[in-house]
Design a protein around this motif. Structure first.
Motif, PDB file in Angstrom:
ATOM      1  N   CYS A  33       0.901  -1.094   0.041  1.00  0.00           N
ATOM      2  CA  CYS A  33       0.016  -0.087   0.203  1.00  0.00           C
ATOM      3  C   CYS A  33       0.680   1.537  -0.071  1.00  0.00           C
ATOM      4  O   CYS A  33       1.981   1.324   0.687  1.00  0.00           O
ATOM      5  N   ASP A  34       0.622   2.349  -0.676  1.00  0.00           N
ATOM      6  CA  ASP A  34       1.158   3.653  -0.701  1.00  0.00           C
ATOM      7  C   ASP A  34       0.768   4.435   0.294  1.00  0.00           C
ATOM      8  O   ASP A  34      -0.741   4.310   0.866  1.00  0.00           O
ATOM      9  N   ARG A  51      -3.921   2.901  -3.142  1.00  0.00           N
ATOM     10  CA  ARG A  51      -3.288   2.647  -4.323  1.00  0.00           C
ATOM     11  C   ARG A  51      -3.723   3.525  -5.328  1.00  0.00           C
ATOM     12  O   ARG A  51      -5.014   3.858  -5.368  1.00  0.00           O
ATOM     13  N   ASP A  52      -2.957   4.183  -6.390  1.00  0.00           N
ATOM     14  CA  ASP A  52      -3.210   5.080  -7.183  1.00  0.00           C
ATOM     15  C   ASP A  52      -3.907   6.152  -6.880  1.00  0.00           C
ATOM     16  O   ASP A  52      -4.979   6.672  -7.561  1.00  0.00           O
ATOM     17  N   GLY A  53      -3.605   6.790  -5.597  1.00  0.00           N
ATOM     18  CA  GLY A  53      -4.226   7.890  -5.131  1.00  0.00           C
ATOM     19  C   GLY A  53      -5.633   7.765  -4.199  1.00  0.00           C
ATOM     20  O   GLY A  53      -6.083   8.580  -3.740  1.00  0.00           O
ATOM     21  N   ARG A  54      -6.050   6.433  -4.552  1.00  0.00           N
ATOM     22  CA  ARG A  54      -7.484   6.176  -3.865  1.00  0.00           C
ATOM     23  C   ARG A  54      -7.199   5.359  -2.303  1.00  0.00           C
ATOM     24  O   ARG A  54      -6.539   4.654  -2.181  1.00  0.00           O
ATOM     25  N   THR A  56      -7.948   3.563   0.767  1.00  0.00           N
ATOM     26  CA  THR A  56      -8.422   2.082   0.813  1.00  0.00           C
ATOM     27  C   THR A  56      -8.388   1.902   2.542  1.00  0.00           C
ATOM     28  O   THR A  56      -9.477   1.131   2.965  1.00  0.00           O
TER      29      THR A  56
END
Length: 152
Positions: A33-34, A51-54, A56
């Motif tokens: 995870c980012d 992820r991808d700015g979304r 979670t």
């Protein structure tokens, strides 16, 4: 059902953790995870992951003890992978990090199910699952008469 409730989807999950750094190493380093946002003020540590700015997952360092499966609240957190190969790849990475598993290898959600996955615990003992909707047709289920994800 009203129009407002018929359009609801799961947004994100918030977990209380005992050690934000340890949890960031697990959810970020092990599960990939980012970190989208991190709060580092004393007494108000948190991290928003995705992820991808979304967004979670939100981690809040405000727990005094480990996850307690016998108390009301979160039962487990499940992540869906696109394929069973991806589940097995993640499983190998988790094993390399010494993660505690509930079952050995991929198991079916129930006997004869196409869906299944791996079941394990985060550093605070929170029950986690990574599954794929297909690919578990040949895997056994630990509980013949109940959903696998319900009793680990």
């Amino acid at each position: 059902m009203t129009a407002a409730t018929s359009t609801l989807t799961t947004g994100h999950i918030g977990l209380n953790v005992t050690d934000i750094e340890r949890s960031l190493a697990f959810y970020g380093g092990v599960l990939g995870c980012d970190v989208l946002v991190e709060g580092k003020d004393d007494g108000r540590r948190y991290a928003l992951l995705g992820r991808d700015g979304r967004l979670t997952l939100a981690l809040w360092q405000q727990a005094d003890g480990a996850y307690a499966p016998a108390l009301a609240g979160l039962h487990h957190l499940a992540f869906e992978a696109a394929t069973m190969d991806q589940v097995r790849e993640i499983e190998a990475g988790l094993k390399a990090h010494g993660v505690s598993f509930a079952y050995d290898g991929v198991v079916a959600h129930r006997e004869g199910a196409a869906s299944g996955g791996i079941f394990f615990h985060d550093p605070d003992g929170t029950r986690l699952e990574i599954y794929a909707p297909t690919g578990a047709e040949d895997a056994g289920a630990p509980h013949a008469t109940a959903p696998t994800c319900g009793f680990f």
